[in-house]
Design a protein around this motif. Structure first.
Motif, PDB file in Angstrom:
ATOM      1  N   ASN A  24     -17.854  27.882 -20.470  1.00 20.17           N
ATOM      2  CA  ASN A  24     -16.660  27.297 -21.149  1.00 20.17           C
ATOM      3  C   ASN A  24     -15.538  27.243 -20.203  1.00 20.17           C
ATOM      4  O   ASN A  24     -14.540  27.066 -20.730  1.00 20.17           O
ATOM      5  N   ASP A  25     -15.282  28.460 -19.215  1.00 19.12           N
ATOM      6  CA  ASP A  25     -14.082  28.309 -18.433  1.00 19.12           C
ATOM      7  C   ASP A  25     -14.485  27.657 -16.948  1.00 19.12           C
ATOM      8  O   ASP A  25     -13.714  27.995 -16.003  1.00 19.12           O
ATOM      9  N   LYS A  26     -15.140  26.636 -16.714  1.00 17.54           N
ATOM     10  CA  LYS A  26     -15.510  26.326 -15.525  1.00 17.54           C
ATOM     11  C   LYS A  26     -14.396  25.264 -14.940  1.00 17.54           C
ATOM     12  O   LYS A  26     -14.040  25.396 -13.879  1.00 17.54           O
ATOM     13  N   TYR A  27     -13.740  24.440 -15.943  1.00 14.66           N
ATOM     14  CA  TYR A  27     -13.047  23.661 -15.220  1.00 14.66           C
ATOM     15  C   TYR A  27     -11.209  23.985 -15.857  1.00 14.66           C
ATOM     16  O   TYR A  27     -10.512  23.522 -15.622  1.00 14.66           O
ATOM     17  N   ASP A  28     -11.637  24.648 -16.904  1.00 17.01           N
ATOM     18  CA  ASP A  28     -10.159  24.995 -17.702  1.00 17.01           C
ATOM     19  C   ASP A  28     -10.017  26.314 -17.368  1.00 17.01           C
ATOM     20  O   ASP A  28     -10.692  27.246 -18.104  1.00 17.01           O
ATOM     21  N   THR A  29      -8.880  26.690 -16.583  1.00 16.16           N
ATOM     22  CA  THR A  29      -8.665  28.130 -16.282  1.00 16.16           C
ATOM     23  C   THR A  29      -6.972  28.474 -16.882  1.00 16.16           C
ATOM     24  O   THR A  29      -6.474  29.230 -16.291  1.00 16.16           O
ATOM     25  N   SER A  30      -6.674  27.779 -18.022  1.00 16.75           N
ATOM     26  CA  SER A  30      -5.414  27.964 -18.581  1.00 16.75           C
ATOM     27  C   SER A  30      -5.508  29.408 -19.455  1.00 16.75           C
ATOM     28  O   SER A  30      -6.382  30.134 -19.475  1.00 16.75           O
ATOM     29  N   ALA A  31      -4.361  29.715 -19.633  1.00 14.67           N
ATOM     30  CA  ALA A  31      -3.952  30.953 -20.419  1.00 14.67           C
ATOM     31  C   ALA A  31      -4.633  30.691 -21.820  1.00 14.67           C
ATOM     32  O   ALA A  31      -4.700  31.704 -22.339  1.00 14.67           O
ATOM     33  N   ARG A  32      -4.552  29.788 -22.342  1.00 16.94           N
ATOM     34  CA  ARG A  32      -5.009  29.430 -23.770  1.00 16.94           C
ATOM     35  C   ARG A  32      -6.407  29.630 -23.820  1.00 16.94           C
ATOM     36  O   ARG A  32      -6.951  30.340 -24.708  1.00 16.94           O
ATOM     37  N   ILE A  36      -8.489  32.739 -25.922  1.00 13.71           N
ATOM     38  CA  ILE A  36      -9.429  32.448 -26.941  1.00 13.71           C
ATOM     39  C   ILE A  36     -10.776  33.104 -26.297  1.00 13.71           C
ATOM     40  O   ILE A  36     -11.346  33.602 -27.185  1.00 13.71           O
ATOM     41  N   ASN A  37     -11.033  33.186 -25.169  1.00 10.86           N
ATOM     42  CA  ASN A  37     -12.301  34.011 -24.871  1.00 10.86           C
ATOM     43  C   ASN A  37     -12.120  35.518 -24.837  1.00 10.86           C
ATOM     44  O   ASN A  37     -13.112  36.059 -25.111  1.00 10.86           O
ATOM     45  N   ALA A  38     -10.949  36.021 -24.994  1.00 13.80           N
ATOM     46  CA  ALA A  38     -10.734  37.523 -24.972  1.00 13.80           C
ATOM     47  C   ALA A  38     -10.477  37.865 -26.524  1.00 13.80           C
ATOM     48  O   ALA A  38     -10.638  39.052 -26.883  1.00 13.80           O
ATOM     49  N   LYS A  39     -10.470  36.984 -27.498  1.00 10.49           N
ATOM     50  CA  LYS A  39     -10.111  37.180 -28.892  1.00 10.49           C
ATOM     51  C   LYS A  39     -11.507  38.071 -29.428  1.00 10.49           C
ATOM     52  O   LYS A  39     -12.584  37.296 -29.152  1.00 10.49           O
ATOM     53  N   LEU A  40     -11.215  39.011 -30.208  1.00 10.56           N
ATOM     54  CA  LEU A  40     -12.276  39.814 -30.780  1.00 10.56           C
ATOM     55  C   LEU A  40     -12.241  39.311 -32.192  1.00 10.56           C
ATOM     56  O   LEU A  40     -11.180  39.073 -32.925  1.00 10.56           O
ATOM     57  N   HIS A  41     -13.328  38.924 -32.775  1.00 11.98           N
ATOM     58  CA  HIS A  41     -13.597  38.549 -34.263  1.00 11.98           C
ATOM     59  C   HIS A  41     -13.802  39.848 -35.019  1.00 11.98           C
ATOM     60  O   HIS A  41     -15.289  39.836 -35.316  1.00 11.98           O
ATOM     61  N   ASP A  42     -13.011  40.547 -35.654  1.00 12.85           N
ATOM     62  CA  ASP A  42     -13.153  41.764 -36.366  1.00 12.85           C
ATOM     63  C   ASP A  42     -12.875  41.363 -37.777  1.00 12.85           C
ATOM     64  O   ASP A  42     -12.052  40.531 -38.127  1.00 12.85           O
ATOM     65  N   GLY A  43     -13.172  41.925 -38.771  1.00 13.01           N
ATOM     66  CA  GLY A  43     -12.836  41.697 -40.057  1.00 13.01           C
ATOM     67  C   GLY A  43     -13.558  40.731 -40.641  1.00 13.01           C
ATOM     68  O   GLY A  43     -12.905  40.205 -41.722  1.00 13.01           O
ATOM     69  N   VAL A  44     -14.477  40.057 -40.198  1.00 15.74           N
ATOM     70  CA  VAL A  44     -15.335  39.102 -40.945  1.00 15.74           C
ATOM     71  C   VAL A  44     -16.868  39.407 -41.019  1.00 15.74           C
ATOM     72  O   VAL A  44     -17.192  40.332 -40.362  1.00 15.74           O
ATOM     73  N   CYS A  45     -17.388  38.621 -41.842  1.00 11.37           N
ATOM     74  CA  CYS A  45     -18.831  38.980 -42.124  1.00 11.37           C
ATOM     75  C   CYS A  45     -19.609  38.679 -40.950  1.00 11.37           C
ATOM     76  O   CYS A  45     -19.251  38.041 -40.064  1.00 11.37           O
ATOM     77  N   GLN A  46     -21.020  39.238 -41.014  1.00  9.70           N
ATOM     78  CA  GLN A  46     -21.854  39.021 -39.878  1.00  9.70           C
ATOM     79  C   GLN A  46     -22.151  37.446 -39.324  1.00  9.70           C
ATOM     80  O   GLN A  46     -21.965  36.970 -38.293  1.00  9.70           O
ATOM     81  N   HIS A  47     -22.350  36.730 -40.357  1.00 14.20           N
ATOM     82  CA  HIS A  47     -22.619  35.378 -40.345  1.00 14.20           C
ATOM     83  C   HIS A  47     -21.305  34.461 -39.847  1.00 14.20           C
ATOM     84  O   HIS A  47     -21.501  33.675 -38.678  1.00 14.20           O
TER      85      HIS A  47
END
Length: 70
Positions: A24-32, A36-47
């Motif tokens: 997903n970062d092959k052509y898009d090397t922007s800060a955004r 998004i790639n570094a974001k951790l998804h904590d506090g949500v159910c497993q599904h």
């Protein structure tokens, strides 16, 4: 494979095999994209966590513009 009833077996192998994994970062090397790639998804159910990780992996995830209640 047809949707015909009872026709569930293939007679030939798969035509195209994936030679390379999707990046997903092959052509898009922007800060955004890095954020998004570094974001951790904590506090949500497993599904929901699995869904969010899939969306990030295949570039379907979009950051929220406004805070949202969970």
């Amino acid at each position: 494979m047809s949707s015909e009833r009872g026709n569930v077996s293939r007679t030939r192998p798969q035509r195209h095999q994936n030679a390379h994994a999707f990046r997903n970062d092959k052509y898009d090397t922007s800060a955004r994209r890095k954020k998004i790639n570094a974001k951790l998804h904590d506090g949500v159910c497993q599904h929901c966590k699995g869904i969010l990780e899939w969306r990030v992996k295949f570039r379907k995830y979009k950051l929220l513009t406004k805070p949202k209640k969970w």
